[in-house]
Scaffold this motif. Sequence first.
Motif, PDB file in Angstrom:
ATOM      1  N   TRP A  87      36.018  31.668  41.457  1.00 41.22           N
ATOM      2  CA  TRP A  87      35.591  32.876  42.160  1.00 41.22           C
ATOM      3  C   TRP A  87      34.268  32.556  42.854  1.00 41.22           C
ATOM      4  O   TRP A  87      33.200  32.974  42.432  1.00 41.22           O
ATOM      5  CB  TRP A  87      35.432  34.034  41.181  1.00 41.22           C
ATOM      6  CG  TRP A  87      36.723  34.526  40.597  1.00 41.22           C
ATOM      7  CD1 TRP A  87      37.946  33.917  40.664  1.00 41.22           C
ATOM      8  CD2 TRP A  87      36.923  35.727  39.859  1.00 41.22           C
ATOM      9  NE1 TRP A  87      38.889  34.659  40.008  1.00 41.22           N
ATOM     10  CE2 TRP A  87      38.299  35.782  39.495  1.00 41.22           C
ATOM     11  CE3 TRP A  87      36.084  36.757  39.457  1.00 41.22           C
ATOM     12  CZ2 TRP A  87      38.839  36.831  38.761  1.00 41.22           C
ATOM     13  CZ3 TRP A  87      36.628  37.807  38.712  1.00 41.22           C
ATOM     14  CH2 TRP A  87      37.979  37.842  38.383  1.00 41.22           C
ATOM     15  N   ASP A  88      34.371  31.768  43.915  1.00 42.78           N
ATOM     16  CA  ASP A  88      33.153  31.325  44.594  1.00 42.78           C
ATOM     17  C   ASP A  88      33.194  31.737  46.057  1.00 42.78           C
ATOM     18  O   ASP A  88      33.984  32.586  46.459  1.00 42.78           O
ATOM     19  CB  ASP A  88      32.969  29.809  44.436  1.00 42.78           C
ATOM     20  CG  ASP A  88      34.117  29.005  45.078  1.00 42.78           C
ATOM     21  OD1 ASP A  88      34.925  29.597  45.826  1.00 42.78           O
ATOM     22  OD2 ASP A  88      34.186  27.786  44.834  1.00 42.78           O
ATOM     23  N   HIS A 131      36.802  30.839  47.815  1.00 39.75           N
ATOM     24  CA  HIS A 131      38.054  31.099  47.118  1.00 39.75           C
ATOM     25  C   HIS A 131      38.104  32.542  46.647  1.00 39.75           C
ATOM     26  O   HIS A 131      37.076  33.160  46.404  1.00 39.75           O
ATOM     27  CB  HIS A 131      38.220  30.173  45.909  1.00 39.75           C
ATOM     28  CG  HIS A 131      38.346  28.728  46.254  1.00 39.75           C
ATOM     29  ND1 HIS A 131      37.258  27.923  46.487  1.00 39.75           N
ATOM     30  CD2 HIS A 131      39.437  27.946  46.403  1.00 39.75           C
ATOM     31  CE1 HIS A 131      37.667  26.697  46.767  1.00 39.75           C
ATOM     32  NE2 HIS A 131      38.982  26.685  46.719  1.00 39.75           N
ATOM     33  N   ASP A 132      39.322  33.045  46.501  1.00 39.71           N
ATOM     34  CA  ASP A 132      39.553  34.374  45.973  1.00 39.71           C
ATOM     35  C   ASP A 132      40.964  34.359  45.409  1.00 39.71           C
ATOM     36  O   ASP A 132      41.845  33.683  45.962  1.00 39.71           O
ATOM     37  CB  ASP A 132      39.435  35.419  47.089  1.00 39.71           C
ATOM     38  CG  ASP A 132      39.321  36.843  46.566  1.00 39.71           C
ATOM     39  OD1 ASP A 132      40.346  37.372  46.112  1.00 39.71           O
ATOM     40  OD2 ASP A 132      38.220  37.413  46.621  1.00 39.71           O
ATOM     41  N   SER A 171      33.400  37.180  49.817  1.00 38.53           N
ATOM     42  CA  SER A 171      33.064  38.505  49.293  1.00 38.53           C
ATOM     43  C   SER A 171      32.379  39.377  50.332  1.00 38.53           C
ATOM     44  O   SER A 171      32.514  40.606  50.312  1.00 38.53           O
ATOM     45  CB  SER A 171      32.171  38.366  48.055  1.00 38.53           C
ATOM     46  OG  SER A 171      32.878  37.787  46.986  1.00 38.53           O
ATOM     47  N   VAL A 213      36.028  40.424  44.791  1.00 39.29           N
ATOM     48  CA  VAL A 213      36.819  40.130  43.596  1.00 39.29           C
ATOM     49  C   VAL A 213      36.118  40.575  42.321  1.00 39.29           C
ATOM     50  O   VAL A 213      36.757  41.103  41.407  1.00 39.29           O
ATOM     51  CB  VAL A 213      37.190  38.638  43.548  1.00 39.29           C
ATOM     52  CG1 VAL A 213      35.981  37.726  43.477  1.00 39.29           C
ATOM     53  CG2 VAL A 213      38.123  38.366  42.372  1.00 39.29           C
ATOM     54  N   ARG A 214      34.828  40.394  42.212  1.00 37.84           N
ATOM     55  CA  ARG A 214      34.140  40.727  40.976  1.00 37.84           C
ATOM     56  C   ARG A 214      33.953  42.231  40.784  1.00 37.84           C
ATOM     57  O   ARG A 214      33.464  42.672  39.749  1.00 37.84           O
ATOM     58  CB  ARG A 214      32.802  39.991  40.894  1.00 37.84           C
ATOM     59  CG  ARG A 214      32.994  38.489  40.766  1.00 37.84           C
ATOM     60  CD  ARG A 214      31.737  37.767  40.363  1.00 37.84           C
ATOM     61  NE  ARG A 214      31.971  36.338  40.252  1.00 37.84           N
ATOM     62  CZ  ARG A 214      32.477  35.729  39.182  1.00 37.84           C
ATOM     63  NH1 ARG A 214      32.802  36.446  38.133  1.00 37.84           N
ATOM     64  NH2 ARG A 214      32.656  34.424  39.163  1.00 37.84           N
TER      65      ARG A 214
END
Length: 321
Positions: free
Chosen positions: A94-95, A98-99, A310, A317-318
């Motif tokens: 999760w960087d 990427h997702d 993000s 995502v978070r």
Amino acid sequence: MNLEQIRARSRVVQLVRRYFDEQGFLELQTPRLVGLPGQEPYLEPMWSKVEEADGTPHRGALITSPEYAMKRMLAAGFEKIYDLGPCFRNDEPWDGTHDPEFLMVEWYEKGIGLSELMERTEAMVKWVAGQYGKPFSETAFRRLSVRDAMKQYANVELDSLIGDREAVAEACREHHQTVNEADTWDDLFFKIFLSEVEPKLGEVPTFLHTYPVSMAALAKKDPSDPRYALRTELYIGSLELANGFVELTDATEQRKRFEEEQELRRSLGKETWPIDERFLEALPKMGEASGIAFGVDRLAMLLTGAKSLSELMPIPVRERF
């Protein structure tokens, strides 16, 4: 939440779709939930369960890409097709780039080879960037073979290492990389590639092409050198944007490669599942074709200057779990 960045991403999506529509491609919305996902050793599907009204259960997975369905559509008779929609991959970092859910456009065209595939991809990127207001220079994107990249950036003669694990292990040691008993040939190759080659590829927009055949399970072999396969990836800046092939249509060879991937998954302690027989049955009917999977969110990052996916997502995502 950055409303302007979200609007910008939507604008990029609109432009990508418009490009393919104006070029005569047919948009297909292929299934996102399937019974048999891809066999890639280093991609993990997200599994679910589907039940019929009478309670009959079926195991299903969200697609990691629409590749299998798109190739079946080529076999059915379509010639220029694209699918622009979400794809899903489990166990991803999760960087910034990427997702677990991301937007991909994947397109296929009959009757073209690797050079034409790279030309089409370059034309799309330049057109979208120009329409968005961030045009690239007129200079053609660089074409660089994996063989030449390894020589240029790592001073490694790849031809002498193909298929020889001990030779590539020795090359790793010379480049101060660790070598473990469990490392495969590909693992050892990537220790050099990822540290010394890949970080430099996007200094100018670059199509890296003609990969060792073990790294292109769905690509046709290079007829001039069957140790290599007709695969390409596009790098711009710090981003890898696309991965494409001249498509393998030999069902016997494809079955062999799937079985090798299954065995690699087993050796890594990962789950395996049956080969998609309907996909193999369709392959010989495809004819000559090439296709590529392209990360739309990463293109939006490139054009907007966003530092992470993000920044472009309506709900990052978070914040979803």
